[in-house]
Design a protein around this motif. Structure first.
Motif, short mmCIF file in Angstrom:
data_model
loop_
_atom_site.label_atom_id
_atom_site.label_comp_id
_atom_site.label_asym_id
_atom_site.label_seq_id
_atom_site.Cartn_x
_atom_site.Cartn_y
_atom_site.Cartn_z
N UNK A 278 10.73 6.67 -14.26
CA UNK A 278 11.62 5.66 -13.66
C UNK A 278 11.30 5.47 -12.18
N UNK A 279 11.10 6.58 -11.46
CA UNK A 279 10.74 6.49 -10.04
C UNK A 279 9.41 5.77 -9.87
N UNK A 280 8.45 6.12 -10.72
CA UNK A 280 7.13 5.49 -10.68
C UNK A 280 7.24 3.99 -10.90
N UNK A 281 8.00 3.59 -11.90
CA UNK A 281 8.14 2.18 -12.24
C UNK A 281 8.88 1.42 -11.13
N UNK A 282 9.94 2.02 -10.59
CA UNK A 282 10.75 1.35 -9.57
C UNK A 282 9.98 1.18 -8.26
N UNK A 283 9.28 2.22 -7.82
CA UNK A 283 8.50 2.12 -6.59
C UNK A 283 7.38 1.09 -6.72
N UNK A 284 6.76 1.04 -7.89
CA UNK A 284 5.73 0.02 -8.10
C UNK A 284 6.32 -1.38 -8.07
N UNK A 285 7.51 -1.55 -8.63
CA UNK A 285 8.15 -2.86 -8.61
C UNK A 285 8.50 -3.28 -7.19
N UNK A 286 8.98 -2.34 -6.38
CA UNK A 286 9.26 -2.64 -4.97
C UNK A 286 7.98 -3.06 -4.25
N UNK B 246 0.82 -1.21 0.00
CA UNK B 246 0.00 0.00 0.00
C UNK B 246 0.86 1.26 0.00
N UNK B 247 1.82 1.35 0.91
CA UNK B 247 2.61 2.58 1.02
C UNK B 247 3.42 2.84 -0.24
N UNK B 248 4.10 1.84 -0.75
CA UNK B 248 4.91 2.05 -1.96
C UNK B 248 4.04 2.25 -3.19
N UNK B 249 2.87 1.62 -3.22
CA UNK B 249 1.96 1.87 -4.34
C UNK B 249 1.50 3.33 -4.34
N UNK B 250 1.18 3.85 -3.16
CA UNK B 250 0.79 5.25 -3.07
C UNK B 250 1.93 6.19 -3.42
N UNK B 251 3.12 5.87 -2.93
CA UNK B 251 4.29 6.69 -3.25
C UNK B 251 4.57 6.67 -4.75
N UNK B 252 4.41 5.52 -5.37
CA UNK B 252 4.63 5.41 -6.82
C UNK B 252 3.63 6.26 -7.59
N UNK B 253 2.37 6.23 -7.15
CA UNK B 253 1.34 7.03 -7.82
C UNK B 253 1.65 8.52 -7.71
N UNK B 254 2.09 8.96 -6.53
CA UNK B 254 2.40 10.38 -6.33
C UNK B 254 3.69 10.78 -7.03
N UNK B 255 4.63 9.85 -7.12
CA UNK B 255 5.94 10.19 -7.69
C UNK B 255 5.82 10.65 -9.14
N UNK B 256 4.90 10.07 -9.88
CA UNK B 256 4.79 10.41 -11.29
C UNK B 256 4.33 11.85 -11.51
#
Length: 224
Positions: A87-95, A65-75
């Motif tokens: 790249x940040x969006x893709x990497x955080x989602x992969x994590x 949940x936390x990394x998914x939210x961070x990935x959504x906001x990062x973009x």
């Protein structure tokens, strides 16, 4: 939209993004307090089934949940070039996916240790559906938006579906977490105890995190 309107939306989006970080951090902290103080700790390779299971709620909240939210906001909220944001969006989602898979493996290991059946609850169905959809969403985004083979019209047509899919996956993860917390409270027969109140607050802050993430990325659309 004039510069004043852009600045207003930028300030609002930035404030809500900061609030999302706060809500996410509080949710993670409460999960740690719950698992370490009330539930015997967190250890994947433990001989204690409870400690093995505790890896599951921790990684579902902190990882998925936390990394998914961070990935959504990062973009939308990282002040950088589009390629860096992607790249940040893709990497955080992969994590998030990797940690989520480890968390699910912990739940399966717990069931094996107790010789109990897998996938018997609505929570488990939602959780498995979430991780499967998340993997498909990531592969779709990687192939269409990161690899150079897709044409610009293809990317433009796929973008609304990718955004909607990402939001759906985040809310599926939150729904899975909330149903899991309810299920845990029911199985433990906690009554109106301090632990139950703590579990309720975890659910509240997980939901608040999802709402503020959604508001953050929705408002950030008007900045650019």
């Amino acid at each position: 939209m004039d510069s004043y309107e852009r600045g207003r939306f930028r300030r609002t989006a930035s404030g809500i993004t900061a609030l999302a970080h706060v809500f996410g951090g509080i949710a993670i902290l409460l999960v740690l307090v719950w698992l370490l103080h009330y539930r015997e700790g967190i250890y994947y390779d433990s001989g204690n089934p409870s400690r093995v299971f505790n890896v599951h709620p921790f990684l579902m909240v902190f990882g998925l949940i936390f990394f998914a939210g961070e990935a959504a906001m990062a973009y939308k909220t990282i002040p950088a070039e589009r390629k860096v944001q992607k790249f940040a969006h893709m990497t955080l989602n992969l994590i998030a996916i990797i940690l989520g898979i480890v968390g699910i493996c912990a739940a399966f290991k717990f069931h094996n240790m107790l010789n109990s059946q897998h996938m018997t609850s609505l929570h488990s169905w939602i959780g498995m559906g979430t991780i499967c959809c998340y993997c498909l969403q990531w592969l779709f985004g990687f192939s269409v938006f990161w690899l150079p083979s897709a044409s610009q019209p293809t990317r433009a047509g796929a973008l609304p579906w990718h955004i909607s899919g990402g939001r759906a996956v985040l809310y599926m993860a939150i729904c899975s977490a909330v149903t899991g917390l309810i299920q845990k409270a029911m199985f433990q027969s906690l009554g109106w105890s301090r632990e139950l109140r703590l579990i309720n607050f975890i659910g509240v802050f997980v939901i608040l995190f999802g709402i503020t993430v959604d508001f953050s990325i929705a408002l950030a659309r008007y900045v650019y």
